[in-house]
Design a protein around this motif. Sequence first.
Motif, PDB file in Angstrom:
ATOM      1  N   TYR A  14       0.838  -1.203   0.000  1.00  0.00           N
ATOM      2  CA  TYR A  14       0.000   0.000   0.000  1.00  0.00           C
ATOM      3  C   TYR A  14       0.876   1.258   0.000  1.00  0.00           C
ATOM      4  O   TYR A  14       0.634   2.213  -0.737  1.00  0.00           O
ATOM      5  CB  TYR A  14      -0.907  -0.025   1.237  1.00  0.00           C
ATOM      6  N   ASP A  15       1.953   1.221   0.817  1.00  0.00           N
ATOM      7  CA  ASP A  15       2.833   2.397   0.878  1.00  0.00           C
ATOM      8  C   ASP A  15       3.852   2.412  -0.258  1.00  0.00           C
ATOM      9  O   ASP A  15       4.108   3.452  -0.845  1.00  0.00           O
ATOM     10  CB  ASP A  15       3.590   2.422   2.221  1.00  0.00           C
ATOM     11  N   LEU A  16       4.405   1.221  -0.545  1.00  0.00           N
ATOM     12  CA  LEU A  16       5.518   1.199  -1.515  1.00  0.00           C
ATOM     13  C   LEU A  16       5.033   1.315  -2.961  1.00  0.00           C
ATOM     14  O   LEU A  16       5.574   2.068  -3.750  1.00  0.00           O
ATOM     15  CB  LEU A  16       6.326  -0.097  -1.346  1.00  0.00           C
ATOM     16  N   ASN A  17       4.028   0.526  -3.317  1.00  0.00           N
ATOM     17  CA  ASN A  17       3.475   0.573  -4.675  1.00  0.00           C
ATOM     18  C   ASN A  17       2.121  -0.151  -4.685  1.00  0.00           C
ATOM     19  O   ASN A  17       2.070  -1.379  -4.815  1.00  0.00           O
ATOM     20  CB  ASN A  17       4.445  -0.092  -5.668  1.00  0.00           C
ATOM     21  N   PRO A  18       1.014   0.613  -4.547  1.00  0.00           N
ATOM     22  CA  PRO A  18      -0.308  -0.025  -4.425  1.00  0.00           C
ATOM     23  C   PRO A  18      -0.692  -0.873  -5.645  1.00  0.00           C
ATOM     24  O   PRO A  18      -1.559  -1.740  -5.532  1.00  0.00           O
ATOM     25  CB  PRO A  18      -1.264   1.164  -4.243  1.00  0.00           C
ATOM     26  N   LEU A  19      -0.023  -0.652  -6.802  1.00  0.00           N
ATOM     27  CA  LEU A  19      -0.311  -1.501  -7.976  1.00  0.00           C
ATOM     28  C   LEU A  19      -0.060  -2.978  -7.663  1.00  0.00           C
ATOM     29  O   LEU A  19      -0.730  -3.867  -8.189  1.00  0.00           O
ATOM     30  CB  LEU A  19       0.600  -1.117  -9.142  1.00  0.00           C
ATOM     31  N   ARG A  20       0.941  -3.215  -6.808  1.00  0.00           N
ATOM     32  CA  ARG A  20       1.322  -4.591  -6.458  1.00  0.00           C
ATOM     33  C   ARG A  20       0.178  -5.343  -5.765  1.00  0.00           C
ATOM     34  O   ARG A  20       0.118  -6.560  -5.820  1.00  0.00           O
ATOM     35  CB  ARG A  20       2.540  -4.630  -5.530  1.00  0.00           C
ATOM     36  N   ILE A  21      -0.730  -4.597  -5.094  1.00  0.00           N
ATOM     37  CA  ILE A  21      -1.857  -5.250  -4.384  1.00  0.00           C
ATOM     38  C   ILE A  21      -2.695  -6.043  -5.398  1.00  0.00           C
ATOM     39  O   ILE A  21      -3.237  -7.098  -5.067  1.00  0.00           O
ATOM     40  CB  ILE A  21      -2.731  -4.197  -3.646  1.00  0.00           C
ATOM     41  N   LEU A  22      -2.760  -5.547  -6.623  1.00  0.00           N
ATOM     42  CA  LEU A  22      -3.599  -6.212  -7.643  1.00  0.00           C
ATOM     43  C   LEU A  22      -3.095  -7.621  -7.964  1.00  0.00           C
ATOM     44  O   LEU A  22      -3.818  -8.437  -8.518  1.00  0.00           O
ATOM     45  CB  LEU A  22      -3.638  -5.370  -8.928  1.00  0.00           C
ATOM     46  N   ASP A  23      -1.853  -7.895  -7.601  1.00  0.00           N
ATOM     47  CA  ASP A  23      -1.230  -9.201  -7.870  1.00  0.00           C
ATOM     48  C   ASP A  23      -1.350 -10.162  -6.694  1.00  0.00           C
ATOM     49  O   ASP A  23      -0.890 -11.295  -6.773  1.00  0.00           O
ATOM     50  CB  ASP A  23       0.279  -8.978  -8.099  1.00  0.00           C
ATOM     51  N   CYS A  24      -1.973  -9.703  -5.574  1.00  0.00           N
ATOM     52  CA  CYS A  24      -1.998 -10.516  -4.342  1.00  0.00           C
ATOM     53  C   CYS A  24      -2.747 -11.831  -4.578  1.00  0.00           C
ATOM     54  O   CYS A  24      -3.749 -11.879  -5.289  1.00  0.00           O
ATOM     55  CB  CYS A  24      -2.656  -9.726  -3.214  1.00  0.00           C
ATOM     56  N   LYS A  25      -2.222 -12.925  -3.976  1.00  0.00           N
ATOM     57  CA  LYS A  25      -2.849 -14.245  -4.189  1.00  0.00           C
ATOM     58  C   LYS A  25      -3.738 -14.637  -3.001  1.00  0.00           C
ATOM     59  O   LYS A  25      -4.391 -15.674  -3.037  1.00  0.00           O
ATOM     60  CB  LYS A  25      -1.757 -15.329  -4.380  1.00  0.00           C
ATOM     61  N   VAL A  26      -3.756 -13.839  -1.925  1.00  0.00           N
ATOM     62  CA  VAL A  26      -4.564 -14.182  -0.738  1.00  0.00           C
ATOM     63  C   VAL A  26      -6.055 -14.013  -1.104  1.00  0.00           C
ATOM     64  O   VAL A  26      -6.459 -12.938  -1.570  1.00  0.00           O
ATOM     65  CB  VAL A  26      -4.183 -13.263   0.457  1.00  0.00           C
ATOM     66  N   PRO A  27      -6.887 -15.090  -0.889  1.00  0.00           N
ATOM     67  CA  PRO A  27      -8.268 -15.056  -1.390  1.00  0.00           C
ATOM     68  C   PRO A  27      -9.084 -13.830  -0.929  1.00  0.00           C
ATOM     69  O   PRO A  27      -9.772 -13.215  -1.743  1.00  0.00           O
ATOM     70  CB  PRO A  27      -8.873 -16.356  -0.850  1.00  0.00           C
TER      71      PRO A  27
END
Length: 433
Positions: free
Chosen positions: A199-212
């Motif tokens: 969220y702080d470093l690069n919120p785009l990365r959240i879109l790649d999260c694998k946690v259901p």
Amino acid sequence: MQINNVKGTHDIIGEEANGFAYIENLLKQISELFAYNEVRPPVIEHSELFVRSVGEASDVVRKEMYTFNDKANRSITLRPEFTAGIIRLLVQNKTLLTNELPYKAYYCGPVFRYERPQLGRYRQFNQFGVEAVGFDSPEIDVEVIALAYTMLQSLNLEKVVLKINTLGDEQSRTAYKEALKKYFEPYLSDMCDDCQSRYDLNPLRILDCKVPTDRDLVKDAPRMKDFLSEKAQSRFEYVLALLDSLEIPYQVDDTLVRGLDYYSETVFEFHYISKGGNNYGAIGAGGHYDKLVKELDGPDVAGVGFSFGIERLFSVLKDDDLLRYILNDYLDYYVMPLGLAAREMALTVATELRLAGFRTDLCFEEAKLNSMFKRAERKMAKFAVIIGEDEINRREVIIKNLETKQQKTVALDKLVETINSDLGEYCEDCSCE
Ligand code: HAM
């Protein structure tokens, strides 16, 4: 206790070694056709290179790098990917980025990521890739995709799916990141630890999260396409139009963000599900980068590239029974000396045939003619070359076509000449082009 290989690594032997060599050679030849030059950066780099390029927010840098201090206490990392090392190489060898641009490089070799080993996922694996650096144009993005597509077609991987998206220019991404932060903020305390730092470093990365539970949140998150600047939107439309004109099929996937932080504008992945339904994930992926070269203290120029995972290419070829088209496990000639005296001549004959470009092996063991024919069959030889006492005396050999069973005697000093003219005649008769 027996020492085995390190978890997540694998020995490449037999059919796999032949398959890797074939794939790598083919990809090299096609890269050469597209006017790329081979480069070979070292396996170890300063750790900072990857922190500054691949990005602090990426899983690769946060969790997967093999990093150690060398004896002079420098932080060193086994490369987790090639792109950063290639750009470092180009920036360091200054002339490469001042000549005619883009500089087109291809590369091949092992990379290392401390990931959880599973189907198609290793800790040491091999990549083949290209980078076209120094020039910003949608045409180059498409040329690079066309190169990757040509490679996959040449491997007969016809069911491949090209997924493509745009991450827009800096203006688009800043607006999008703000929108994502606003959207995720109320849920942040319930999200996984990784996403809290993403969220702080690069919120785009959240879109790649694998946690259901996080994935459920992602489904309703704002979409990049609604935040694209006009310029970024029309650049992407032009890229798609160029792909259409080259008749390269694609699927626009607006959830595709890629796992490495250096991308901007065009990003893409090649996916393949084998006939048996095995999903190896992406067999190759890449994209355009605007700021990476400058970030690594080079000129303010863009680049674009992709990498294939060789293990994954091999696995899908094997799964879909496409290997038999590429693994030439046969011999043109099997040379069979009868008795000790014939062996010397057999070596000369084998050498001549090999130098003339024929895949040739010979029998070194004392064996009966019948057992040598059986060996020739096992080795899938097309022709046997028989050398007995008479042949030695007359400086001749007998060549037997193992399919038609026809044989002829050929003078040793006319061997290659006769074979080539026979081949010529054969080709005039048959319908091959
Ligand atoms: P990447 O998506 O991280 O991109 O990796 C490229 C390919 O390497 C993947 O599509 C996959 O086939 C293979 N791969 C990745 N991880 C593993 C693994 N653990 N085991 C086996 N194969 C794996 C890059 O590395 C970028 N440098 C691509 C690029 C080049 N972008 C621009 N230029």
